[in-house]
Every structure is written in C-alpha cells, then in structure tokens.
Design a protein around this motif. Structure first.
Motif, PDB file in Angstrom:
ATOM      1  N   ALA A  12       0.838  -1.209   0.000  1.00  0.00           N
ATOM      2  CA  ALA A  12       0.000   0.000   0.000  1.00  0.00           C
ATOM      3  C   ALA A  12       0.874   1.260   0.000  1.00  0.00           C
ATOM      4  O   ALA A  12       0.547   2.247  -0.656  1.00  0.00           O
ATOM      5  N   LEU A  13       1.990   1.214   0.731  1.00  0.00           N
ATOM      6  CA  LEU A  13       2.893   2.379   0.766  1.00  0.00           C
ATOM      7  C   LEU A  13       3.556   2.589  -0.591  1.00  0.00           C
ATOM      8  O   LEU A  13       3.653   3.711  -1.086  1.00  0.00           O
ATOM      9  N   ARG A  14       3.990   1.465  -1.212  1.00  0.00           N
ATOM     10  CA  ARG A  14       4.689   1.571  -2.508  1.00  0.00           C
ATOM     11  C   ARG A  14       3.775   2.116  -3.602  1.00  0.00           C
ATOM     12  O   ARG A  14       4.256   2.677  -4.575  1.00  0.00           O
ATOM     13  N   ALA A  15       2.465   1.946  -3.441  1.00  0.00           N
ATOM     14  CA  ALA A  15       1.539   2.475  -4.458  1.00  0.00           C
ATOM     15  C   ALA A  15       1.477   4.007  -4.395  1.00  0.00           C
ATOM     16  O   ALA A  15       1.006   4.645  -5.333  1.00  0.00           O
ATOM     17  N   ILE A  16       1.950   4.569  -3.289  1.00  0.00           N
ATOM     18  CA  ILE A  16       1.834   6.029  -3.095  1.00  0.00           C
ATOM     19  C   ILE A  16       3.206   6.719  -3.076  1.00  0.00           C
ATOM     20  O   ILE A  16       3.370   7.833  -3.588  1.00  0.00           O
ATOM     21  N   ILE A  17       4.194   6.027  -2.464  1.00  0.00           N
ATOM     22  CA  ILE A  17       5.544   6.616  -2.326  1.00  0.00           C
ATOM     23  C   ILE A  17       6.502   5.884  -3.262  1.00  0.00           C
ATOM     24  O   ILE A  17       6.545   4.643  -3.209  1.00  0.00           O
ATOM     25  N   PRO A  18       7.335   6.522  -4.063  1.00  0.00           N
ATOM     26  CA  PRO A  18       7.342   7.959  -4.287  1.00  0.00           C
ATOM     27  C   PRO A  18       6.282   8.320  -5.334  1.00  0.00           C
ATOM     28  O   PRO A  18       5.600   7.446  -5.836  1.00  0.00           O
ATOM     29  N   GLY A  19       6.190   9.566  -5.646  1.00  0.00           N
ATOM     30  CA  GLY A  19       5.271   9.981  -6.701  1.00  0.00           C
ATOM     31  C   GLY A  19       4.158  10.854  -6.160  1.00  0.00           C
ATOM     32  O   GLY A  19       3.568  11.632  -6.889  1.00  0.00           O
ATOM     33  N   HIS A  20       3.847  10.712  -4.882  1.00  0.00           N
ATOM     34  CA  HIS A  20       2.818  11.555  -4.270  1.00  0.00           C
ATOM     35  C   HIS A  20       3.466  12.373  -3.141  1.00  0.00           C
ATOM     36  O   HIS A  20       4.498  11.970  -2.599  1.00  0.00           O
ATOM     37  N   PRO A  21       2.839  13.497  -2.787  1.00  0.00           N
ATOM     38  CA  PRO A  21       3.486  14.415  -1.815  1.00  0.00           C
ATOM     39  C   PRO A  21       3.339  13.938  -0.362  1.00  0.00           C
ATOM     40  O   PRO A  21       2.609  14.514   0.431  1.00  0.00           O
ATOM     41  N   ILE A  22       4.074  12.888  -0.049  1.00  0.00           N
ATOM     42  CA  ILE A  22       4.005  12.285   1.294  1.00  0.00           C
ATOM     43  C   ILE A  22       5.265  12.653   2.074  1.00  0.00           C
ATOM     44  O   ILE A  22       6.383  12.510   1.567  1.00  0.00           O
ATOM     45  N   ASP A  23       5.073  13.115   3.306  1.00  0.00           N
ATOM     46  CA  ASP A  23       6.206  13.594   4.105  1.00  0.00           C
ATOM     47  C   ASP A  23       6.787  12.540   5.038  1.00  0.00           C
ATOM     48  O   ASP A  23       7.835  12.779   5.641  1.00  0.00           O
ATOM     49  N   GLY A  24       6.103  11.417   5.180  1.00  0.00           N
ATOM     50  CA  GLY A  24       6.647  10.403   6.063  1.00  0.00           C
ATOM     51  C   GLY A  24       5.656   9.299   6.363  1.00  0.00           C
ATOM     52  O   GLY A  24       4.550   9.262   5.819  1.00  0.00           O
ATOM     53  N   VAL A  25       6.083   8.407   7.245  1.00  0.00           N
ATOM     54  CA  VAL A  25       5.265   7.248   7.638  1.00  0.00           C
ATOM     55  C   VAL A  25       5.263   7.157   9.154  1.00  0.00           C
ATOM     56  O   VAL A  25       6.297   7.357   9.793  1.00  0.00           O
ATOM     57  N   THR A  26       4.086   6.890   9.710  1.00  0.00           N
ATOM     58  CA  THR A  26       3.998   6.635  11.147  1.00  0.00           C
ATOM     59  C   THR A  26       3.582   5.170  11.356  1.00  0.00           C
ATOM     60  O   THR A  26       2.833   4.619  10.560  1.00  0.00           O
ATOM     61  N   THR A  27       4.103   4.597  12.416  1.00  0.00           N
ATOM     62  CA  THR A  27       3.719   3.224  12.764  1.00  0.00           C
ATOM     63  C   THR A  27       3.400   3.181  14.249  1.00  0.00           C
ATOM     64  O   THR A  27       3.720   4.123  14.994  1.00  0.00           O
ATOM     65  N   ASN A  28       2.746   2.132  14.646  1.00  0.00           N
ATOM     66  CA  ASN A  28       2.572   1.844  16.072  1.00  0.00           C
ATOM     67  C   ASN A  28       2.561   0.326  16.215  1.00  0.00           C
ATOM     68  O   ASN A  28       2.541  -0.390  15.191  1.00  0.00           O
ATOM     69  N   PRO A  29       2.590  -0.217  17.417  1.00  0.00           N
ATOM     70  CA  PRO A  29       2.666  -1.677  17.555  1.00  0.00           C
ATOM     71  C   PRO A  29       1.503  -2.397  16.870  1.00  0.00           C
ATOM     72  O   PRO A  29       1.687  -3.484  16.305  1.00  0.00           O
ATOM     73  N   THR A  30       0.306  -1.812  16.890  1.00  0.00           N
ATOM     74  CA  THR A  30      -0.855  -2.453  16.252  1.00  0.00           C
ATOM     75  C   THR A  30      -0.665  -2.505  14.741  1.00  0.00           C
ATOM     76  O   THR A  30      -0.884  -3.549  14.106  1.00  0.00           O
ATOM     77  N   ILE A  31      -0.242  -1.376  14.170  1.00  0.00           N
ATOM     78  CA  ILE A  31      -0.025  -1.310  12.716  1.00  0.00           C
ATOM     79  C   ILE A  31       1.039  -2.324  12.301  1.00  0.00           C
ATOM     80  O   ILE A  31       0.884  -3.039  11.310  1.00  0.00           O
TER      81      ILE A  31
END
Ligand code: E4P
Length: 225
Positions: A12-31
């Motif tokens: 899902a991340l690779r479908a958006i990054i790079p190429g879209h204006p995304i500044d970063g990724v957040t995670t948590n233990p559940t994710i």
C-alpha cells in the motif's frame, strides 16, 4: 502542512511513495502487528519503509517499554537501527513524559502519542516533544469533537510560544481530516485508503472521461465534406 501515511503495509505504501506528496510514515505496535507474522520480521520491514521514504521522509516508530528507562533504552536501539533522525513515538503516560524529557534533552526527535486532551499535549510539549499526536477518531467515537481538541492544543501552543507541532492521527473518514485541517493541525497521518479517498471525486472522474471522449472524437485532419 505535512501528510504522513499511518501504515506498515509495504504494498500500500509503494503504491503512493514515491510519486505523491508524502512527508513520512507513522507506525505503532498495532499497525506493525498487522504486517508482521513475528517480531523478528520487524527490523527488515522498518528498513524497507525507511529506504522507500528516502533521505527526506520522516519515519515515526513507537517504543513499547512501560518504564521511562526501558523506553529510553529501546529508543537508542531504534536510532542505531533506523537512523538518528527517526521520530520516537512515546505515549503520554507519566513514565512516557519522563522518557520524552530524557530523549529530548539528548537531542532525539520525539512524537508524543496517545494524546486525548490539550493538557496532555501541553505537558508533552513542555517536556520537549517535537510533535504531539491527538487521536481524532477515538475522540469522535466518544462524542468528543477531535477537531476541537486540535484547535485548543494549537491555541495553547500559540499562546505560550511552544514550538511543538500537532500531528493529528486516528482517522476513519476524510471529513475528520478536513476538520483538523481547518482547526490548524500542522500534520495529519492517514491510512493509504484514506489518502486515495482524499483524491477521489466522481465528478473529477466524469470530467476526465468526458475530456478523453471529446479529444478522441476530434479527427487529426478536417474530414472532406
Ligand atoms: C498514530 O500515530 C496512531 O498510532 C494511530 O493513528 C491510531 O489510529 P487508530 O485509532 O486508527 O488505531
């Protein structure tokens, strides 16, 4: 205004990054638990996200220890593995606030997480957090307007000239994202699904289809009468 993706789903991340204006990724233990079958897979997954983001993208990784000393020790390991510019997510428990202070004093980047009130945000900011992350949907679920909490946090931070930024998190729909933007959030972290929904409008699709139809129907040269 920063837009981050709240996900560890590489596809899902690779479908958006790079190429879209995304500044970063957040995670948590559940994710992370949704994308890994075992804890030993976690470093590899986070390294792949780090390299997908490139040098400029922010990566936020949450500590899991309960004590302040445990969180600080875990943070050191995270920084060694994923770079000193990683944002360490620390819940705003009493031990978490102690950890935020220690980490900030040592120059680490910190995101205070699991924030539900302006008071928690204020204490985290005073402790030295770079970001505070209020959980919008979890507030809305309790009929507490999450965007109002963001507006009040911003008001308090502005009033006392606190540099800490507001990273609004936990969304279920784009109306919630819109409301925190109006409330002055400095950043939002959203799921990849919500990112696509931010872009979607049936009238845009219909307009583009109409443009394509009209363009395709135009002959290369004027047809003889
Ligand atoms: C991000 O920092 C939070 O961990 C996350 O957005 C929580 O979202 P949820 O309420 O959808 O689990």
């Amino acid at each position: 205004m920063l837009i981050l993706l709240d996900s560890a789903d590489l596809e899902a991340l690779r479908a958006i990054i790079p190429g879209h204006p995304i500044d970063g990724v957040t995670t948590n233990p559940t994710i992370i638990s949704r994308s890994c079958a075992a804890k030993k897979e976690i470093p590899g997954l986070l390294r792949r996200i780090r390299s997908l983001l490139g040098g400029d993208g922010m990566l936020h990784i949450q500590v899991t220890a309960a004590s302040a000393d445990g969180m600080v020790a875990e943070a050191e390991t995270i920084k060694e593995q994923f770079g000193r510019d990683v944002y360490l997510k620390v819940p705003v428990t009493p031990e978490g606030i102690k950890a935020i202070m220690m980490l900030a004093q040592n120059g680490a980047r910190v995101t205070a997480t699991a924030v539900f009130t302006p008071q928690q945000a204020l204490v985290a900011a005073k402790a030295g957090a770079d970001f505070v992350a209020p959980y919008i949907n979890r507030l809305d679920d309790l009929v507490v307007d999450g965007s109002k909490v963001v507006r009040e946090i911003k008001q308090v931070f502005t009033q006392y000239s606190l540099k800490t930024r507001v990273l609004a998190a936990s969304f279920r729909n784009i109306e919630q994202v819109h409301r925190v933007c109006l409330a002055g959030a400095d950043a939002v972290t959203i799921s990849p699904e919500l990112y696509w929904k931010m872009l979607f409008h049936p009238l845009t699709e219909r307009s583009v289809e109409q443009f394509a139809r009209d363009w395709d129907a135009l002959p290369e040269e004027e047809e003889p009468k």
